[in-house]
Design an enzyme around this catalytic site. Structure first.
Site, short mmCIF file in Angstrom:
data_model
loop_
_atom_site.label_atom_id
_atom_site.label_comp_id
_atom_site.label_asym_id
_atom_site.label_seq_id
_atom_site.Cartn_x
_atom_site.Cartn_y
_atom_site.Cartn_z
N CYS A 201 41.82 -3.15 25.24
CA CYS A 201 42.82 -2.38 24.50
C CYS A 201 42.89 -2.88 23.06
O CYS A 201 43.22 -4.04 22.82
CB CYS A 201 44.20 -2.47 25.14
SG CYS A 201 45.43 -1.59 24.16
N GLY B 151 38.76 11.44 28.80
CA GLY B 151 39.96 10.92 28.13
C GLY B 151 40.62 11.94 27.22
O GLY B 151 41.37 12.80 27.65
#
Lengths: 269, 303
Positions: free
Chosen positions: B130, B265
């Site tokens: 992340c 996504g």
């Protein structure tokens, strides 16, 4: 519930400086309350454009938008007949049930769907809009009026050439008070200046965040509750990406699905 | 026609999985269509404690993509298990993929162990990539030793298959993938978002609050395909390919590069029906290209 559908641009007309009113034809069954929004796909742009709904009927959706960037400029250039891909039915709009909005105060709901105080007086509702925050208040004012409220509209703009919507509200038989920053029309100053001599039991507001903050403060000073509609840069518009989350007294909320309308008692401004 | 694929002994009806962070905990999409058509779902990234995430604005548009700086907003693993999973269960009958993030090895182990005890979790996807949090996330995914340490610790504590989700923001993706496999990873997921930035021309300031943030969307697909291709030549474990997938052709491309399954996504955010459309388009494309069994094409780009 949300819906993705194709809509046809029926008309698209400039109504003030950089402000346009677009009427779209298509399925409107997923719109259930004023204050909801649509998310519009535009060819060549990756993300959709979230725009609040001004009004709708069985066949059409009316939106009023301001040209602020590439997407809205593309929309402004449309002349009619264009097909647009929309997500509709997005967001929690304005609740108008005063038995819920003013709990424990003996508000009566009559069989004809109207609300009143126990002594029969109408509920005084102020709809307070700033700039392109004004449009969603139109369908709301119409509904409030139908449900027996005594509605007053207070609309704020920077200057005269940006004013729109005055006649629409006036045509509903609602007193309209305009505030302009430069004093060219109506009260000079902010909507809160215009609200000084206006008394109300509950407020509904939509506009830029500084205005929401000022209205929220004024409500607090007077001990009056309200509903506030927020805007934000959004990813999806339906709660998946967490791109528009804000912190509230009632925890983290997504402006797109938990809002855009939030209670004055919950927001942190 | 057979669209089934297998991930560490778990057979999926098809290889299409919504990627973590673009599908919430599933039920938003259940309003649009029956989400049981999906191969599985990679759930919203979860940490030990609840996180609000980064200040707004968190989103900026790019050509063929977007930049996001959500910052792992989630209610914390305890609430995910007690509230989100039961709610998901009402609309989704298949197993999901838990996406686990953390700020220390202990964090990762704790959160992964909680999910490890959940029957409806099929795979533990360990997010060491992340880009939107400090002192965690991607910091673990940029050094082979750190990636291996997280992987080995989670692997030791959990029974379910452990898939490491890798960052493309590294010098050598193959080194990191190899380190994870050697540390016991059952699979590799790649790629997470690239670090990008957008600046508002009027103000001259970055649009999202963190400045740099995660770039994804169709624009990043060639990078993802290249990295999957390279990693396929380096590891033996299955790969889940992620990055810019929006069509059935994209799925076929990614699987040809070496992916056993794919995650979709950004496409979910612009078209909530993206996964459904891809799943419905896959058999049409398979027929057009003479593919009888989708699993046959995994890695066929390699000689």
């Amino acid at each position: 519930m949300y819906k993705k559908n194709i809509y046809e641009v029926k008309s698209n007309r400039r109504i003030a400086e950089d402000v346009y009113r677009m009427v779209l034809a298509g399925d409107t069954s997923y719109l259930t309350e004023p204050g909801q929004f649509v998310n519009i796909q535009l060819s060549g742009l990756y993300l959709r454009r979230p725009i609040s709904v001004c009004d709708w009927d069985g066949e059409t959706i009316t939106i009023i938008y301001k040209v602020v960037g590439t997407g809205t400029a593309m929309m402004a250039a449309m002349t009619g007949g264009e097909k647009l891909d929309l997500l509709t039915g997005l967001g929690n709009g304005f609740d108008t049930d005063f038995t819920r909005l003013l709990p424990g105060q003996g508000i009566l709901k009559k069989e004809d769907g109207t609300y009143s105080w126990p002594d029969g007086r109408s509920v005084k509702a102020a709809v307070i809009g700033g700039g392109v925050g004004v449009p969603p208040l139109y369908a709301l004012a119409k509904k409030l009026k139908k449900e027996g409220a005594e509605v007053v509209a207070v609309l704020g703009f920077n200057e005269e050439k940006q004013i729109f919507g005055y006649k629409d509200f006036a045509d509903l038989g609602i007193p309209v008070c305009i505030a302009t920053l430069d004093g060219s029309v109506g009260v000079k100053g902010f909507v809160t200046d215009a609200l000084k001599n206006i008394d109300f039991d509950f407020y509904f507001t939509c506009g830029p965040e500084p205005m929401l903050r000022a209205v929220h403060r004024l409500g607090k000073e007077r001990g009056v509750e309200g509903l506030l509609s927020f805007e934000a840069r959004m990813g999806c518009g339906f709660g998946a990406c967490m791109g528009c989350s804000c912190e509230t007294i009632a925890g983290t909320k997504r402006i797109c699905v938990d809002g855009p309308v939030m209670k004055s008692g919950e927001v942190i401004l | 026609m057979d669209m089934r694929v297998s991930l560490s002994g778990w057979t999926l009806d098809n290889p299409v999985i919504p990627a973590s962070g673009t599908y919430g905990f599933g039920y938003e999409f259940a309003q649009f269509y029956d989400i049981n058509i999906l191969g599985s779902i990679a759930l919203k990234g979860t940490t030990k404690d609840a996180r609000y995430g980064n200040p707004l604005p968190r989103i900026a548009e790019c050509r063929e993509g977007l930049i996001n700086a959500i910052g792992l907003q989630n209610p914390g693993v305890e609430k995910v298990i007690s509230e989100e999973l039961p709610r998901l269960r009402t609309v989704f009958k298949k197993k999901s993929i838990a996406n686990v993030s953390g700020f220390s090895v202990e964090d990762y182990v704790y959160t992964a162990s909680q999910f490890d005890q959940q029957e409806d979790i099929g795979i533990l996807e360990i997010n060491i990539s992340c880009p939107n949090v400090h002192g965690g996330g991607m910091a673990f995914g940029q050094k082979p030793e750190a990636a291996a340490e997280v992987c080995a610790a989670v692997k030791k504590a959990c029974r379910k298959p452990v898939y490491m989700k890798l960052s493309p923001n590294v010098t050598s993706i193959t080194e990191i993938a190899k380190a994870c496999e050697e540390a016991g990873a059952d699979g590799i997921v790649l790629i997470n978002t690239l670090l990008g930035m957008r600046i508002e021309p009027r103000t001259g300031k970055p649009i999202v609050s963190t400045g740099a943030a995660g770039f994804s969307g169709p624009a990043v697909k060639p990078i993802a395909v290249r990295m999957v291709y390279q990693v396929y030549e380096t590891v033996k474990c299955p790969i889940i390919g992620v990055g810019g997938i929006a069509t059935a052709d994209d799925v076929i491309e990614m699987m040809s590069a070496g992916a056993t399954a794919v995650e979709v996504g950004a496409a979910n955010l612009v078209d909530p029906y993206a996964c459904k459309n891809i799943i419905e388009e896959l058999p049409v494309k398979m027929e057009a290209y003479g593919i009888e069994r989708l699993s046959d094409i995994i890695g066929r780009a390699h000689v």
